[in-house]
Design a protein around this motif. Structure first.
Motif, short mmCIF file in Angstrom:
data_model
loop_
_atom_site.label_atom_id
_atom_site.label_comp_id
_atom_site.label_asym_id
_atom_site.label_seq_id
_atom_site.Cartn_x
_atom_site.Cartn_y
_atom_site.Cartn_z
N GLY A 1 0.82 -1.21 0.00
CA GLY A 1 0.00 0.00 0.00
C GLY A 1 0.85 1.26 0.00
N ILE A 2 1.89 1.28 0.83
CA ILE A 2 2.79 2.44 0.88
C ILE A 2 3.53 2.60 -0.43
N PHE A 3 4.03 1.49 -0.98
CA PHE A 3 4.75 1.55 -2.26
C PHE A 3 3.82 2.02 -3.38
N GLY A 4 2.59 1.53 -3.36
CA GLY A 4 1.62 1.94 -4.37
C GLY A 4 1.32 3.44 -4.29
N THR A 5 1.26 3.97 -3.06
CA THR A 5 1.03 5.40 -2.88
C THR A 5 2.19 6.21 -3.44
N LEU A 6 3.42 5.78 -3.14
CA LEU A 6 4.60 6.49 -3.66
C LEU A 6 4.63 6.46 -5.18
N MET A 7 4.32 5.31 -5.76
CA MET A 7 4.31 5.20 -7.23
C MET A 7 3.24 6.10 -7.83
N THR A 8 2.09 6.18 -7.17
CA THR A 8 1.00 7.05 -7.66
C THR A 8 1.43 8.50 -7.65
N LEU A 9 2.10 8.93 -6.58
CA LEU A 9 2.57 10.30 -6.51
C LEU A 9 3.64 10.59 -7.55
N VAL A 10 4.49 9.60 -7.82
CA VAL A 10 5.51 9.77 -8.87
C VAL A 10 4.84 9.98 -10.23
N VAL A 11 3.80 9.20 -10.48
CA VAL A 11 3.09 9.33 -11.76
C VAL A 11 2.37 10.67 -11.86
N LEU A 12 1.66 11.06 -10.79
CA LEU A 12 0.87 12.28 -10.83
C LEU A 12 1.74 13.53 -10.93
N GLU A 13 2.86 13.54 -10.22
CA GLU A 13 3.69 14.74 -10.18
C GLU A 13 4.92 14.63 -11.08
N GLY A 14 5.69 13.56 -10.92
CA GLY A 14 6.93 13.42 -11.69
C GLY A 14 6.69 13.28 -13.18
N ILE A 15 5.78 12.38 -13.56
CA ILE A 15 5.50 12.17 -14.97
C ILE A 15 4.84 13.40 -15.58
N ARG A 16 4.04 14.12 -14.78
CA ARG A 16 3.42 15.35 -15.27
C ARG A 16 4.48 16.37 -15.67
N GLN A 17 5.48 16.56 -14.80
CA GLN A 17 6.53 17.52 -15.11
C GLN A 17 7.34 17.09 -16.33
N LEU A 18 7.63 15.79 -16.42
CA LEU A 18 8.38 15.28 -17.58
C LEU A 18 7.59 15.48 -18.86
N SER A 19 6.29 15.21 -18.81
CA SER A 19 5.44 15.38 -19.98
C SER A 19 5.37 16.84 -20.41
N ASN A 20 5.26 17.74 -19.42
CA ASN A 20 5.19 19.16 -19.74
C ASN A 20 6.47 19.66 -20.40
N ARG A 21 7.61 19.10 -19.98
CA ARG A 21 8.87 19.54 -20.57
C ARG A 21 9.05 19.00 -21.99
N LEU A 22 8.54 17.80 -22.22
CA LEU A 22 8.74 17.18 -23.54
C LEU A 22 7.74 17.68 -24.57
N ILE A 23 6.45 17.70 -24.20
CA ILE A 23 5.42 18.07 -25.18
C ILE A 23 4.57 19.26 -24.75
N GLY A 24 4.74 19.71 -23.49
CA GLY A 24 3.97 20.86 -23.01
C GLY A 24 2.61 20.46 -22.48
#
Length: 219
Positions: free
Chosen positions: A120-143
């Motif tokens: 459960g804890i690992f799943g929460t951390l992965m979810t936060l990585v997707v919501l925040e980390g992947i969002r920033q990466l996507s914004n930098r690559l394609i806006g």
């Protein structure tokens, strides 16, 4: 046993709060309280599914316990709540990520309620990585994706598209509608869906300076 079950509910609420806080900061449809309630509710459903019928089994009732039945209903039932966060506006769908976040939050609640804390804890951390980390990466690559609605004279449409191209903004879709067919000086409504690596408010002054521009609405 009771103390551990209470801790499961508290942990589920805390993990749901982490995801809900990220959504709240992004001003999304479902925020902090919604995610906390979803995670706590899912944990309680899982607990009652596993332990809620122990008295019947202990008394020798001729029943078969299936702990997966209630949790399976949570998986399907959370879809109705997620659907409420999805909106269709001018052929532009919003809220899918928030709906997926609610779905994952329900899964985290079920996992913590069943006693698998590490997952459960690992799943929460992965979810936060997707919501925040992947969002920033996507914004930098394609806006980010934006919708701009402009009311302007027909002659200004080509100038708008040229301005967007000069700023290296990728236009996904555009449509034009006439507001007044009888007036020679009629206004046109131009809708542009685009990806930009910066907020389109930065080109607001350039668009507003185009001759014949009446109104600009950036979403």
């Amino acid at each position: 046993m009771d103390t551990e079950l209470l801790l499961r509910i508290a942990l589920a609420g805390g993990l749901g709060a982490l995801i809900g806080l990220e959504r709240q900061l992004r001003a999304k449809e479902a925020g902090l309280r919604t995610h906390i309630l979803v995670c706590i509710g899912s944990a309680m459903f899982m607990i009652v599914s596993k332990y809620g019928f122990a008295d019947l089994l202990a008394n020798g009732h001729n029943i078969a316990l299936d702990p997966s039945r209630i949790s399976a209903q949570v998986v399907s039932g959370i879809g109705f709540l997620g659907a409420g966060t999805i909106m269709l506006n001018k052929q532009m769908v919003r809220g899918l990520t928030t709906a997926a976040g609610l779905w994952v939050t329900a899964a985290i609640g079920l996992i913590v309620g069943s006693g698998m804390y590490a997952i459960g804890i690992f799943g929460t951390l992965m979810t936060l990585v997707v919501l925040e980390g992947i969002r920033q990466l996507s914004n930098r690559l394609i806006g980010q994706r934006y919708m701009i609605m402009l009311s302007l004279a027909p002659a200004g449409i080509d100038l708008v598209m040229q301005t967007l191209r000069k700023r290296h903004i990728r236009v996904i879709r555009s449509s034009v509608a006439r507001n007044d067919d009888e007036n020679k000086d009629c206004k046109m409504t131009l809708e542009v869906m685009m990806h930009a690596r910066y907020k389109p408010a930065e080109i607001y002054s350039q668009l507003l300076a185009i001759e014949g521009m009446h109104k600009i609405d950036i979403r």
